[in-house]
Scaffold this motif. Structure first.
Motif, PDB file in Angstrom:
ATOM      1  N   TYR A  77      -7.801   1.457  -5.415  1.00  0.00           N
ATOM      2  CA  TYR A  77      -7.502   2.536  -4.496  1.00  0.00           C
ATOM      3  C   TYR A  77      -8.647   2.736  -3.510  1.00  0.00           C
ATOM      4  O   TYR A  77      -9.770   2.291  -3.745  1.00  0.00           O
ATOM      5  CB  TYR A  77      -7.244   3.845  -5.256  1.00  0.00           C
ATOM      6  CG  TYR A  77      -8.477   4.392  -5.933  1.00  0.00           C
ATOM      7  CD1 TYR A  77      -9.250   5.386  -5.323  1.00  0.00           C
ATOM      8  CD2 TYR A  77      -8.890   3.909  -7.162  1.00  0.00           C
ATOM      9  CE1 TYR A  77     -10.396   5.876  -5.928  1.00  0.00           C
ATOM     10  CE2 TYR A  77     -10.027   4.401  -7.777  1.00  0.00           C
ATOM     11  CZ  TYR A  77     -10.775   5.381  -7.158  1.00  0.00           C
ATOM     12  OH  TYR A  77     -11.911   5.861  -7.751  1.00  0.00           O
ATOM     13  N   THR A 127      -5.206   5.966  -0.726  1.00  0.00           N
ATOM     14  CA  THR A 127      -4.242   4.867  -0.787  1.00  0.00           C
ATOM     15  C   THR A 127      -4.322   4.144  -2.125  1.00  0.00           C
ATOM     16  O   THR A 127      -5.394   3.729  -2.549  1.00  0.00           O
ATOM     17  CB  THR A 127      -4.512   3.857   0.346  1.00  0.00           C
ATOM     18  OG1 THR A 127      -4.404   4.551   1.599  1.00  0.00           O
ATOM     19  CG2 THR A 127      -3.530   2.705   0.315  1.00  0.00           C
ATOM     20  N   ASN A 178      -6.977   9.627   4.311  1.00  0.00           N
ATOM     21  CA  ASN A 178      -6.005   8.878   3.525  1.00  0.00           C
ATOM     22  C   ASN A 178      -6.543   8.586   2.128  1.00  0.00           C
ATOM     23  O   ASN A 178      -7.714   8.240   1.965  1.00  0.00           O
ATOM     24  CB  ASN A 178      -5.657   7.555   4.204  1.00  0.00           C
ATOM     25  CG  ASN A 178      -4.815   7.757   5.445  1.00  0.00           C
ATOM     26  OD1 ASN A 178      -4.168   8.783   5.610  1.00  0.00           O
ATOM     27  ND2 ASN A 178      -4.834   6.776   6.327  1.00  0.00           N
ATOM     28  N   LEU A 210       0.846  -1.190   0.000  1.00  0.00           N
ATOM     29  CA  LEU A 210       0.000   0.000   0.000  1.00  0.00           C
ATOM     30  C   LEU A 210       0.885   1.245   0.000  1.00  0.00           C
ATOM     31  O   LEU A 210       1.976   1.231   0.568  1.00  0.00           O
ATOM     32  CB  LEU A 210      -0.876   0.028   1.249  1.00  0.00           C
ATOM     33  CG  LEU A 210      -1.794  -1.174   1.489  1.00  0.00           C
ATOM     34  CD1 LEU A 210      -2.512  -1.022   2.819  1.00  0.00           C
ATOM     35  CD2 LEU A 210      -2.787  -1.324   0.364  1.00  0.00           C
ATOM     36  N   GLN A 211       0.396   2.317  -0.642  1.00  0.00           N
ATOM     37  CA  GLN A 211       1.087   3.605  -0.594  1.00  0.00           C
ATOM     38  C   GLN A 211       0.038   4.682  -0.364  1.00  0.00           C
ATOM     39  O   GLN A 211      -0.934   4.770  -1.117  1.00  0.00           O
ATOM     40  CB  GLN A 211       1.859   3.859  -1.893  1.00  0.00           C
ATOM     41  CG  GLN A 211       2.678   5.127  -1.862  1.00  0.00           C
ATOM     42  CD  GLN A 211       3.507   5.311  -3.121  1.00  0.00           C
ATOM     43  OE1 GLN A 211       3.704   4.384  -3.902  1.00  0.00           O
ATOM     44  NE2 GLN A 211       4.001   6.515  -3.315  1.00  0.00           N
ATOM     45  N   THR A 212       0.232   5.502   0.648  1.00  0.00           N
ATOM     46  CA  THR A 212      -0.796   6.447   1.089  1.00  0.00           C
ATOM     47  C   THR A 212      -0.308   7.886   1.015  1.00  0.00           C
ATOM     48  O   THR A 212       0.845   8.171   1.346  1.00  0.00           O
ATOM     49  CB  THR A 212      -1.224   6.115   2.531  1.00  0.00           C
ATOM     50  OG1 THR A 212      -1.740   4.777   2.563  1.00  0.00           O
ATOM     51  CG2 THR A 212      -2.277   7.068   3.045  1.00  0.00           C
TER      52      THR A 212
END
Length: 182
Positions: free
Chosen positions: A79, A170, A168, A45-47
């Motif tokens: 996402y 993500t 967030n 995951l990238q937030t």
């Protein structure tokens, strides 16, 4: 054979690989072009939070190995984001490259991405496309082409909140991208 060991009298249609690559190339008579798809798969995951400034995705990066060439690409992006923040999607490439892309996903007016109105739009980099958010994981299908001029480099997915929000946004695991020489 690797290119270093390849016969110097190559002919159009010859197949080769370069050590360290995950694809094969074919000789066109003038240059080497990938003849198998180049792939990227997201396992983490990238937030981003409270920012509309695009960031590079750390895993959805596809090499553009041959200068003065054209490539087609497809991405399936998973996402999460809330209905206020939504999500912005863009791409970057090497200096001098031209990128045109379009995508389909939830409309930015959607309060919830489940059974939401759909949105299809297209643009030319460095512009972004905007898609809606809600309470569940959503999917965007993005496709386009890139023309690489002069220098090689990478096609990099970029994303941000469409509207900066204290929540967030993500880019989820199991997103993927595929690049093919045209």
């Amino acid at each position: 054979a690797t290119r270093a060991a390849f016969n110097a009298s190559r002919v159009a249609g010859d197949i080769s690989f370069t050590a360290g690559n995950t694809w094969y190339d074919r000789w066109t008579g003038a240059k080497w072009l990938p003849c198998t798809a180049i792939k990227a798969f997201k396992s983490n995951l990238q937030t981003v939070n409270n920012t509309a400034v695009l960031v590079n995705d750390t895993q959805l990066v596809l090499p553009l190995p041959t200068a003065n060439s054209r490539y087609g690409f497809r991405f399936n992006l998973r996402y999460t984001t809330n209905a206020t923040a939504d999500i912005a999607i863009a791409f970057s490439g090497p200096a001098g490259s031209a990128i045109a892309f379009g995508g389909a996903g939830p409309d930015t007016s959607a309060a919830n991405v489940f059974n939401a109105a759909s949105n299809y739009s297209d643009t030319v980099a460095p512009a972004s496309l905007f898609f809606g958010g809600g309470t569940i994981t959503a999917n965007i299908s993005v496709q386009g082409s890139v023309s690489v001029v002069g220098t090689t480099g990478n096609l990099t997915l970029r994303f941000a909140q469409a509207v900066a929000n204290l929540s967030n946004t993500t880019m989820a695991d199991f997103s993927w991208g595929i690049l093919e020489a045209l």
